[in-house]
Design a protein around this motif. Structure first.
Motif, PDB file in Angstrom:
ATOM      1  N   LEU A 162       4.428 -31.893 -37.921  1.00 27.46           N
ATOM      2  CA  LEU A 162       3.068 -32.093 -38.414  1.00 27.46           C
ATOM      3  C   LEU A 162       2.501 -30.739 -38.816  1.00 27.46           C
ATOM      4  N   THR A 163       2.053 -30.620 -40.055  1.00 27.18           N
ATOM      5  CA  THR A 163       1.499 -29.350 -40.506  1.00 27.18           C
ATOM      6  C   THR A 163       0.212 -29.027 -39.750  1.00 27.18           C
ATOM      7  N   PRO A 164      -0.003 -27.763 -39.417  1.00 29.58           N
ATOM      8  CA  PRO A 164      -1.231 -27.393 -38.697  1.00 29.58           C
ATOM      9  C   PRO A 164      -2.497 -27.654 -39.505  1.00 29.58           C
ATOM     10  N   PHE A 165      -2.388 -27.768 -40.836  1.00 27.81           N
ATOM     11  CA  PHE A 165      -3.566 -28.065 -41.650  1.00 27.81           C
ATOM     12  C   PHE A 165      -4.084 -29.484 -41.422  1.00 27.81           C
ATOM     13  N   TYR A 166      -3.268 -30.348 -40.825  1.00 29.41           N
ATOM     14  CA  TYR A 166      -3.668 -31.740 -40.616  1.00 29.41           C
ATOM     15  C   TYR A 166      -3.731 -32.100 -39.127  1.00 29.41           C
ATOM     16  N   SER A 167      -3.768 -31.108 -38.280  1.00 29.26           N
ATOM     17  CA  SER A 167      -3.746 -31.358 -36.839  1.00 29.26           C
ATOM     18  C   SER A 167      -5.086 -31.018 -36.192  1.00 29.26           C
ATOM     19  N   PRO A 168      -5.644 -31.947 -35.384  1.00 29.55           N
ATOM     20  CA  PRO A 168      -5.144 -33.294 -35.133  1.00 29.55           C
ATOM     21  C   PRO A 168      -5.474 -34.245 -36.282  1.00 29.55           C
ATOM     22  N   CYS A 169      -4.534 -35.144 -36.579  1.00 27.62           N
ATOM     23  CA  CYS A 169      -4.728 -36.115 -37.661  1.00 27.62           C
ATOM     24  C   CYS A 169      -5.487 -37.312 -37.090  1.00 27.62           C
ATOM     25  N   LEU A 170      -6.695 -37.525 -37.559  1.00 29.77           N
ATOM     26  CA  LEU A 170      -7.586 -38.507 -36.934  1.00 29.77           C
ATOM     27  C   LEU A 170      -7.925 -39.698 -37.818  1.00 29.77           C
ATOM     28  N   ALA A 171      -7.653 -39.601 -39.100  1.00 29.17           N
ATOM     29  CA  ALA A 171      -8.059 -40.668 -40.017  1.00 29.17           C
ATOM     30  C   ALA A 171      -7.228 -41.928 -39.796  1.00 29.17           C
ATOM     31  N   GLN A 172      -7.799 -43.059 -40.153  1.00 32.49           N
ATOM     32  CA  GLN A 172      -7.080 -44.321 -40.068  1.00 32.49           C
ATOM     33  C   GLN A 172      -5.850 -44.309 -40.977  1.00 32.49           C
ATOM     34  N   GLN A 173      -5.895 -43.516 -42.053  1.00 35.03           N
ATOM     35  CA  GLN A 173      -4.781 -43.445 -42.991  1.00 35.03           C
ATOM     36  C   GLN A 173      -3.622 -42.600 -42.472  1.00 35.03           C
ATOM     37  N   CYS A 174      -3.797 -41.859 -41.384  1.00 32.41           N
ATOM     38  CA  CYS A 174      -2.729 -41.024 -40.848  1.00 32.41           C
ATOM     39  C   CYS A 174      -1.538 -41.880 -40.437  1.00 32.41           C
ATOM     40  N   ALA A 175      -0.350 -41.314 -40.594  1.00 35.40           N
ATOM     41  CA  ALA A 175       0.845 -41.998 -40.085  1.00 35.40           C
ATOM     42  C   ALA A 175       0.674 -42.206 -38.584  1.00 35.40           C
ATOM     43  N   PRO A 176       0.991 -43.387 -38.060  1.00 37.60           N
ATOM     44  CA  PRO A 176       0.732 -43.680 -36.638  1.00 37.60           C
ATOM     45  C   PRO A 176       1.286 -42.632 -35.682  1.00 37.60           C
ATOM     46  N   ASP A 177       2.523 -42.201 -35.885  1.00 36.06           N
ATOM     47  CA  ASP A 177       3.120 -41.224 -34.976  1.00 36.06           C
ATOM     48  C   ASP A 177       2.576 -39.824 -35.175  1.00 36.06           C
ATOM     49  N   ALA A 178       1.946 -39.570 -36.315  1.00 40.03           N
ATOM     50  CA  ALA A 178       1.354 -38.253 -36.561  1.00 40.03           C
ATOM     51  C   ALA A 178       0.041 -38.099 -35.813  1.00 40.03           C
ATOM     52  N   ALA A 179      -0.586 -39.212 -35.495  1.00 38.01           N
ATOM     53  CA  ALA A 179      -1.868 -39.178 -34.784  1.00 38.01           C
ATOM     54  C   ALA A 179      -1.594 -39.139 -33.284  1.00 38.01           C
ATOM     55  N   LEU A 180      -1.212 -37.977 -32.793  1.00 38.91           N
ATOM     56  CA  LEU A 180      -0.817 -37.854 -31.389  1.00 38.91           C
ATOM     57  C   LEU A 180      -1.973 -38.130 -30.437  1.00 38.91           C
ATOM     58  N   PHE A 181      -3.188 -37.997 -30.918  1.00 37.34           N
ATOM     59  CA  PHE A 181      -4.358 -38.217 -30.069  1.00 37.34           C
ATOM     60  C   PHE A 181      -5.143 -39.455 -30.498  1.00 37.34           C
ATOM     61  N   GLY A 182      -4.493 -40.310 -31.271  1.00 38.32           N
ATOM     62  CA  GLY A 182      -5.138 -41.540 -31.709  1.00 38.32           C
ATOM     63  C   GLY A 182      -5.845 -41.388 -33.040  1.00 38.32           C
ATOM     64  N   ARG A 183      -6.170 -42.539 -33.643  1.00 33.71           N
ATOM     65  CA  ARG A 183      -6.846 -42.557 -34.938  1.00 33.71           C
ATOM     66  C   ARG A 183      -8.203 -43.239 -34.806  1.00 33.71           C
ATOM     67  N   LEU A 184      -9.157 -42.762 -35.590  1.00 32.43           N
ATOM     68  CA  LEU A 184     -10.460 -43.403 -35.616  1.00 32.43           C
ATOM     69  C   LEU A 184     -10.340 -44.761 -36.300  1.00 32.43           C
ATOM     70  N   PRO A 185     -11.148 -45.720 -35.923  1.00 34.79           N
ATOM     71  CA  PRO A 185     -10.977 -47.097 -36.428  1.00 34.79           C
ATOM     72  C   PRO A 185     -11.569 -47.342 -37.814  1.00 34.79           C
ATOM     73  N   PHE A 186     -11.542 -46.344 -38.670  1.00 32.28           N
ATOM     74  CA  PHE A 186     -12.039 -46.554 -40.033  1.00 32.28           C
ATOM     75  C   PHE A 186     -11.356 -45.544 -40.947  1.00 32.28           C
ATOM     76  N   GLU A 187     -11.243 -45.896 -42.215  1.00 31.45           N
ATOM     77  CA  GLU A 187     -10.600 -45.018 -43.183  1.00 31.45           C
ATOM     78  C   GLU A 187     -11.573 -43.953 -43.674  1.00 31.45           C
ATOM     79  N   PHE A 188     -11.050 -42.771 -43.898  1.00 36.36           N
ATOM     80  CA  PHE A 188     -11.865 -41.688 -44.418  1.00 36.36           C
ATOM     81  C   PHE A 188     -11.980 -41.825 -45.931  1.00 36.36           C
ATOM     82  N   PRO A 189     -13.117 -41.467 -46.492  1.00 38.26           N
ATOM     83  CA  PRO A 189     -13.223 -41.404 -47.963  1.00 38.26           C
ATOM     84  C   PRO A 189     -12.328 -40.301 -48.492  1.00 38.26           C
ATOM     85  N   PHE A 190     -12.045 -40.325 -49.783  1.00 37.83           N
ATOM     86  CA  PHE A 190     -11.086 -39.401 -50.381  1.00 37.83           C
ATOM     87  C   PHE A 190     -11.480 -37.937 -50.234  1.00 37.83           C
TER      88      PHE A 190
END
Length: 270
Positions: free
Chosen positions: A62-90
């Motif tokens: 996982l690149t440090p630029f995307y850590s922690p990955c929190l968006a709903q669009q994140c790959a499930p395994d990339a979100a080591l700390f979970g994902r927020l229950p909504f998609e981020f705008p672009f």
């Protein structure tokens, strides 16, 4: 011939009528600093808003630029700390919580203040070089007041560095066969984490945490030992600053190339 700006209490600033009294290439340092900071800002902006090629599923890079990955669009395994229950705008980066923290930590850093004050703001550009500003206000203007929050940004950045370390460690246990493994990507991430810790621990605020506000070092031998070790790192804070910027871009670029299929991660073990 020099003159003095009498608008400043206590004698004012010495002003020179010539553009510079220097005969050396005094402009080279500020120029390189500006180019270095601009390269990092442009590269970082492009990558965080690309929102792709940030995760290598096979090896859990996982690149440090995307850590922690929190968006709903994140790959499930990339979100080591979970994902927020909504998609981020672009226009909202997946790591929208960590990026402002890291940016504020770097921007308010004492070394980087000196770097961009001299190179971009030109206050002062160099010794014996005329400034473009008529007066000096220090950090009293509203836009400059957040500089005083550097110590608090340090605490938050410390947590982000711990998360980056976790990302690096987890990747070692996702080799080709699903067990322990080492690839070039693991080594790149390890080098990046070492340099990030070097930059974080060499921070002036980190020294203050362990040695500040003490009336006597003799009564606090453990804190004094830690403070003295951090002081050694602090002498190289500038180098850790630039090397960690280079390692962040290198790590992100390597993971992006592997994630996009442009290159294949060379495995050393498993």
């Amino acid at each position: 011939m020099t003159s003095t700006d009498s608008t400043r209490p206590g004698g004012g600033r010495v002003r020179i009528p010539q553009r510079t009294l220097r005969t050396d290439q005094w402009w080279l340092g500020p120029l390189l600093t500006t180019l270095g900071l601009a390269t990092f800002l442009v590269y970082g902006a492009v990558r965080v808003f690309q929102q792709d090629h940030y995760w290598v599923q096979e090896h859990h890079y996982l690149t440090p630029f995307y850590s922690p990955c929190l968006a709903q669009q994140c790959a499930p395994d990339a979100a080591l700390f979970g994902r927020l229950p909504f998609e981020f705008p672009f226009f909202l980066p997946y790591a929208f919580l960590s990026l402002p923290i890291l940016l504020l930590f770097r921007v308010t850093c004492y070394y980087y203040r000196k770097a961009y004050y001299r190179s971009i703001w030109q206050a002062p550009t160099a010794c014996a070089v005329r400034e473009p500003h008529r007066s000096y206000t220090g950090e009293t203007r509203p836009l400059m007041l957040p500089q005083n929050g550097h110590r608090y940004f340090f605490y938050a950045a410390f947590v982000i560095t711990v998360i980056n370390t976790w990302d690096m460690a987890v990747a070692y246990f996702h080799g080709t066969d699903g067990g322990f493994g080492i690839g070039v990507g693991n080594l790149v991430m390890l080098a990046n984490v070492v340099l990030l810790w070097g930059y974080t621990l060499s921070c002036h605020s980190c020294r203050h945490v362990f040695g500040g506000r003490l009336r006597s070092f003799g009564r606090h031998p453990v804190r004094y030992w830690l403070w003295s070790r951090l002081s050694v790192l602090n002498n190289r804070h500038m180098w850790f600053g630039w090397l960690s910027i280079a390692s962040l871009m290198t790590t992100d670029a390597y993971i992006a190339l592997v994630a996009s299929g442009t290159i294949t991660d060379l495995r050393i073990l498993n």
